[in-house]
Design an enzyme around this catalytic site. Structure first.
Site: not given
Ligand SMILES: NC(=O)c1ccc[n+]([C@@H]2O[C@H](COP(=O)([O-])OP(=O)(O)OC[C@H]3O[C@@H](n4cnc5c(N)ncnc54)[C@H](O)[C@@H]3O)[C@@H](O)[C@H]2O)c1
Length: 441
Positions: A152, A258, A261, A264
């Protein structure tokens, strides 16, 4: 172990820092050069409690490095996590273009066998897609696993270091053993590693988030029922949540979910269900209820002050979609603020950490104050969006002096209605009866 993490956002950076903390050599790679440069300077591009310190420690001890050269990260590692974003596509499905691009980059750079793990939240079948994308670029052996992340925002380090469970989707004994070993330091207190096939692991993540979203929308529907029938949703919540089969968490009514996660992931799971012919009606309802709930505070405002809000000033406490984060993605505050502005109001806001992010979304449309009390000066009402701790026990007397009229619209039920009544506030909350001085209903 030598590990690369592709994507240095909330999940990638937390994963990289926590795996470095347990002694692994980790390279965090991102395609955004400015982000990598900032990380090299010791700047974390978002707010996550404790992360900056953990990153700095592991950088100083030479276990954690950053690069925008993905090929280099792949060549220097045996285990590669894909932690890139999976934003919603126009039709609600998960946009896998970043995941597939990362997979292709891995395939092109591989100079030997690798284990590749999707940590991003991805629809069922993505492990196969990733394998195909990699194998189209290389003849080396690749073992693809699904390892969804459940952390989280705001508690990311604690969640990663002490997960309720680790879900591993593996179809291969080598990957199975390697990943169990990698996660062993995080499951020493009996929390489980659940090993399953990749498809089940992929669905587990979406089902968990959809369940959480369903609880929120369900309680928001119950809150509406309480408002209309004279009941108090906080009492109902306690009564329902004390049933051990249900439990007390994720039953708080509010202004809707909101963040990056739940919104979407509910959409994407519904989309997958439709594609394969499963009934998505429950998720469609969850989403529809949430969309309505995000408009609740605006509705209350319009009901109280009328459609034309020109000449009115509203103070906002809390902009982020929840406390302890600066994440503004899908934040309900944006719906309220845009609605207020569209009706001619002036908006003055405070948030302990999300004002920079909010500025980038809302631009010059609103004014920001560094101190929460300063936002109240001359405002017609205070609107509360986020349950940050400092808002829980404020100086109500000071608030009364600063506000033009003592009116609070509270989207998080921070205060008891009896306190508000005693202090002479006009007070609107969620699933409880409004408090109006003079005693009128
Ligand atoms: N944020 C959360 O709380 C959370 C929790 C569990 C799972 N997730 C999942 O984890 C994934 C990432 O979420 P996030 O919140 O860390 O996203 P984020 O947007 O904070 O980070 C994603 C990063 O990936 C980079 N990126 C994009 N394409 C790339 C590539 N080809 N090579 C290298 N880097 C690349 C972007 O520049 C960005 O810095 C998503 O699928 C999300 O659903 C998020």
């Amino acid at each position: 172990m030598k590990i690369a993490v592709l994507g240095s956002g909330y999940v990638g950076l937390t994963t990289g820092a926590c795996l470095a903390e347990t002694g692994n050599d980790v390279i965090c790679a991102d395609i955004v050069k400015e982000k990598v440069d900032a990380l090299r300077r010791g700047e974390i591009p978002f707010f996550e409690p404790g992360l900056a310190t953990l990153v700095a420690q592991n950088v100083a001890e030479r276990r954690l490095t950053f690069t925008d050269d993905l090929a280099k990260a792949v060549r220097e590692s045996y285990i590669i996590f894909i932690a890139v974003g999976t934003p919603p596509d126009e039709d609600g499905s998960a946009d896998l273009s970043h995941v597939v691009a990362a997979a292709r980059d891995i395939g092109r750079a591989m100079d030997g066998e690798r284990i590749v793990i999707t940590k991003s939240t991805v629809p069922v079948g993505t492990a196969r897609l990733v394998r195909e994308a990699i194998e189209a670029e290389t003849d080396h052996t690749v073992r693809v696993c699904a390892n969804p992340e459940f952390l989280k925002e705001g508690a990311a380090l604690r969640d990663f270091r002490r997960p309720d469970r680790v879900v591993l989707g593996v179809d291969d004994p080598v990957a199975d053993e390697t990943l169990r070993d990698l996660y062993a330091p995080f499951v020493r207190t009996g929390n489980e590693i659940l090993v399953m096939d990749t498809a089940s692991a992929e669905i587990t993540k979406y089902a968990a988030n959809a369940m959480l979203a369903s609880r929120i929308s369900f309680m928001n529907s119950v809150a509406r029922l309480c408002e209309l029938t004279g009941a108090d949703v906080d009492m109902v919540r306690l009564g329902v949540g004390s049933d051990r089969r249900i439990g007390p968490t994720f039953l708080f009514p509010g202004v809707g979910y909101g963040g990056s996660c739940l919104p979407k992931d509910v959409k994407a799971l519904a989309r997958t269900m439709n594609e394969v012919g499963a009934n998505s009606a429950i998720l469609d309802a969850v989403e529809e209820i949430n969309a309505g709930q995000k408009g609740l505070l605006l509705e209350q405002c319009v009901e109280r002050f009328g459609e034309d809000l020109s000449g009115r000033t509203f103070a906002i406490w809390g902009l982020a979609f929840k406390p302890n984060t600066d994440d503004m993605r899908e934040a309900p505050s944006v719906v309220t603020i845009r609605g207020l502005k569209a009706r001619g109001a002036r908006v003055v806001a405070h948030d302990p950490v999300a004002m920079t992010q909010a500025r980038s979304i809302l631009g010059a449309a609103i004014e920001f104050r560094e101190l929460n009390y300063d936002a109240l000066e001359g405002a017609d009402a205070l609107i509360i969006h986020t349950e940050w701790h400092p808002y829980r026990h404020p100086d109500f007397i000071r608030m009364r002096t600063l506000l033009k009229q003592p009116i609070i619209l509270d989207g998080r039920n921070l205060y008891t209605t009896s306190t508000m009544r005693d202090l002479g506030f006009e007070y609107y909350s969620v699933g409880r009866q409004p408090v109006r001085p003079g005693g009128q209903a």
